[in-house]
Design a protein around this motif. Structure first.
Motif, mmCIF file in Angstrom:
data_model
loop_
_atom_site.group_PDB
_atom_site.id
_atom_site.type_symbol
_atom_site.label_atom_id
_atom_site.label_comp_id
_atom_site.label_asym_id
_atom_site.label_seq_id
_atom_site.Cartn_x
_atom_site.Cartn_y
_atom_site.Cartn_z
ATOM 1 N N GLU A 25 0.825 -1.197 0.000
ATOM 2 C CA GLU A 25 0.000 0.000 0.000
ATOM 3 C C GLU A 25 0.865 1.255 0.000
ATOM 4 N N PRO A 26 0.434 2.303 -0.724
ATOM 5 C CA PRO A 26 1.230 3.533 -0.769
ATOM 6 C C PRO A 26 1.154 4.357 0.515
ATOM 7 N N LYS A 27 0.002 4.371 1.178
ATOM 8 C CA LYS A 27 -0.149 5.112 2.436
ATOM 9 C C LYS A 27 -0.160 4.118 3.585
ATOM 10 N N LYS A 28 0.720 4.331 4.542
ATOM 11 C CA LYS A 28 0.841 3.408 5.665
ATOM 12 C C LYS A 28 0.842 4.191 6.961
ATOM 13 N N ALA A 29 0.219 3.609 7.996
ATOM 14 C CA ALA A 29 0.160 4.275 9.295
ATOM 15 C C ALA A 29 0.137 3.253 10.417
ATOM 16 N N VAL A 61 2.964 7.811 11.999
ATOM 17 C CA VAL A 61 2.728 7.230 13.325
ATOM 18 C C VAL A 61 1.819 8.168 14.112
ATOM 19 N N TYR A 62 0.622 7.660 14.414
ATOM 20 C CA TYR A 62 -0.316 8.343 15.299
ATOM 21 C C TYR A 62 -0.110 7.758 16.684
ATOM 22 N N THR A 63 -0.088 8.594 17.704
ATOM 23 C CA THR A 63 0.075 8.085 19.062
ATOM 24 C C THR A 63 -1.083 8.544 19.937
ATOM 25 N N ILE A 64 -1.487 7.657 20.829
ATOM 26 C CA ILE A 64 -2.539 7.975 21.790
ATOM 27 C C ILE A 64 -2.036 7.592 23.177
ATOM 28 N N ALA A 65 -1.903 8.587 24.034
ATOM 29 C CA ALA A 65 -1.567 8.358 25.432
ATOM 30 C C ALA A 65 -2.890 8.316 26.184
ATOM 31 N N ALA A 66 -3.319 7.127 26.547
ATOM 32 C CA ALA A 66 -4.597 6.945 27.222
ATOM 33 C C ALA A 66 -4.335 6.686 28.701
ATOM 34 N N PHE A 67 -4.542 7.702 29.515
ATOM 35 C CA PHE A 67 -4.321 7.582 30.956
ATOM 36 C C PHE A 67 -2.854 7.287 31.272
#
Length: 117
Positions: A25-29, A61-67
């Motif tokens: 795939e051309p778009k990767k995350a 790279v999306y990051t989520i700091a959950a608590f």
């Protein structure tokens, strides 16, 4: 992965990275979420090395700091592609909104905007 009360994000991130590098795939995350901080400096170093490789490979790279505690938030900030792909929440509603926003950004239906819940 087995939940045992310790956090080591290095293996999971490296596995995701390897799968995406192999993909056509051309778009990767990668969506990197944690509610903790790595238990060892080596885990941090290994995770950061994989994050660097993701950047070099053009993977968002999306990051989520959950608590997450401050050390976890710091690692996620390092790994995120940009400020616009970093999310932090201390509520379950915020967690849902973070995933919704990531979906919209990734699909191109909303411009990248830094959101903290």
């Amino acid at each position: 992965m087995v939940a045992d009360g310790a956090t080591d994000s290095s293996g999971a991130f490296a596995t995701a990275l390897a799968a995406l590098i192999a993909a056509k795939e051309p778009k990767k995350a990668i969506v990197f979420l944690t509610d903790g901080a790595n238990n060892t400096a080596q885990s941090n170093d290994d995770t950061k090395a994989s994050c660097d490789k993701a950047r070099t490979a053009g993977i968002t790279v999306y990051t989520i700091a959950a608590f997450a505690p401050p050390a976890g938030i710091k690692l996620l900030a390092y790994c995120a592609t940009s400020v616009q792909t970093t999310f932090e929440t201390r509520t379950f509603k915020g967690l849902t909104l973070a995933f919704e926003t990531i979906g919209k950004i990734a699909s191109g239906t909303v411009s990248s905007t830094r959101v903290t819940y």
